[in-house]
Write a protein that holds these residues in place. Structure first.
Motif, PDB file in Angstrom:
ATOM      1  N   ASP A   1       7.137   0.882  -2.280  1.00  0.00           N
ATOM      2  CA  ASP A   1       7.396   1.810  -1.179  1.00  0.00           C
ATOM      3  C   ASP A   1       6.117   2.320  -0.520  1.00  0.00           C
ATOM      4  O   ASP A   1       6.168   3.181   0.365  1.00  0.00           O
ATOM      5  CB  ASP A   1       8.247   2.993  -1.656  1.00  0.00           C
TER       6      ASP A   1
ATOM      7  N   GLN B   1       3.917   4.295  -1.506  1.00  0.00           N
ATOM      8  CA  GLN B   1       3.655   5.715  -1.717  1.00  0.00           C
ATOM      9  C   GLN B   1       2.758   5.978  -2.928  1.00  0.00           C
ATOM     10  O   GLN B   1       2.338   7.121  -3.144  1.00  0.00           O
ATOM     11  CB  GLN B   1       4.968   6.478  -1.897  1.00  0.00           C
TER      12      GLN B   1
ATOM     13  N   GLN C   1       8.975   1.072  -7.825  1.00  0.00           N
ATOM     14  CA  GLN C   1       8.146   2.137  -7.261  1.00  0.00           C
ATOM     15  C   GLN C   1       7.721   3.166  -8.301  1.00  0.00           C
ATOM     16  O   GLN C   1       6.797   3.960  -8.055  1.00  0.00           O
ATOM     17  CB  GLN C   1       8.877   2.832  -6.119  1.00  0.00           C
TER      18      GLN C   1
END
Length: 252
Positions: free
Chosen positions: A92, A94, A140
């Motif tokens: 993702d 992030q 993730q």
């Protein structure tokens, strides 16, 4: 005019102590691309690269968009007394996991930084003893790494991180999210586990990764890149370069 989408692979080779990057078409047409970063990671869905540079005594993780020209990158996170090695980006985008190695003692730990509103900040509970070896994300929230004993482990990122043993010995993990397959190097073989099991004898490989569709494994030995079909269990010489390969990725 050179269009990036025509190119299928990005390859890094070591030449006179420096990393040189080249874009390849399937017909072997190629063009050099200037990327002033080491330990590259590539995200195919947004054509972004991540890597490490050194400036004023600091190791800095930087990112930028891949293009057929000089690439402008921006800093995300830096360390002064430690080397940053093998950054890997979560699916993702992030989180970034990496190995932080003390410049003097050479002791290494796994660290993870998280993208927040005002920048990238370390997850304080993730500082696990590790080997100076590549890491990867399997989701993730899960990072796969080699610990300080040489064991391959996975850690779930949370306030109370949970670590599990995957294999007693393993380095250079690669993961295919589409096929749910894990590959890693164990002594003189590549082991593949997950939706199927396989072993492939190898010797002194420098790169291991899945194709984007998860159907093939790519690995590099010296100045040769090989492709191994998981379904057919066949290996073919894929690309030969003029210098030893230290990075390879399929672009699209």
């Amino acid at each position: 005019m050179v269009i990036l989408s025509f190119y299928r692979f990005l390859i890094g080779t070591i030449q006179s102590g420096k990393t040189k990057y080249t874009l390849f078409m399937k017909n072997d047409t190629k063009v050099d691309v200037k990327i002033d970063l080491n330990d590259l990671a590539y995200c195919a869905d947004n054509m972004s690269i991540y890597g490490v540079c050194q400036k004023e005594g600091k190791n800095i993780i930087q990112t930028g968009k891949l293009k057929v020209s000089n690439i402008d990158t921006v800093p995300l996170f830096s360390l002064s007394r430690q080397n940053i090695l093998y950054p890997a980006v979560s699916p993702d985008h992030q989180k970034i996991a990496f190995i932080a190695q003390d410049k003097i003692s050479k002791a290494a730990v796994l660290r993870v930084i998280l993208k927040e509103e005002f920048g990238w900040f370390p997850i304080s509970d993730i500082k696990l003893p590790a080997s100076a070896s590549p890491v990867c994300f399997s989701s993730q929230d899960i990072v796969i790494f080699t610990d300080d004993t040489g064991a391959l482990k996975a850690v779930r990122l949370s306030k109370k991180p949970k670590t599990i043993l995957l294999h007693e010995k393993g380095i250079m993990p690669a993961y295919s999210t589409s096929e749910r397959l894990l590959a890693f190097v164990n002594n003189d073989k590549i082991i593949c586990t997950g939706s199927l099991s396989d072993e492939l004898p190898v010797n002194n490989i420098s790169v291991l990764c899945f194709s984007n569709d998860g159907k093939n494994l790519f690995y590099a030995q010296e100045n040769r890149i090989y492709k191994y079909s998981l379904a057919q269990k066949q290996t073919e010489l894929f690309i030969k370069t003029d210098f030893p390969v230290i990075f390879f990725t399929e672009l699209q």
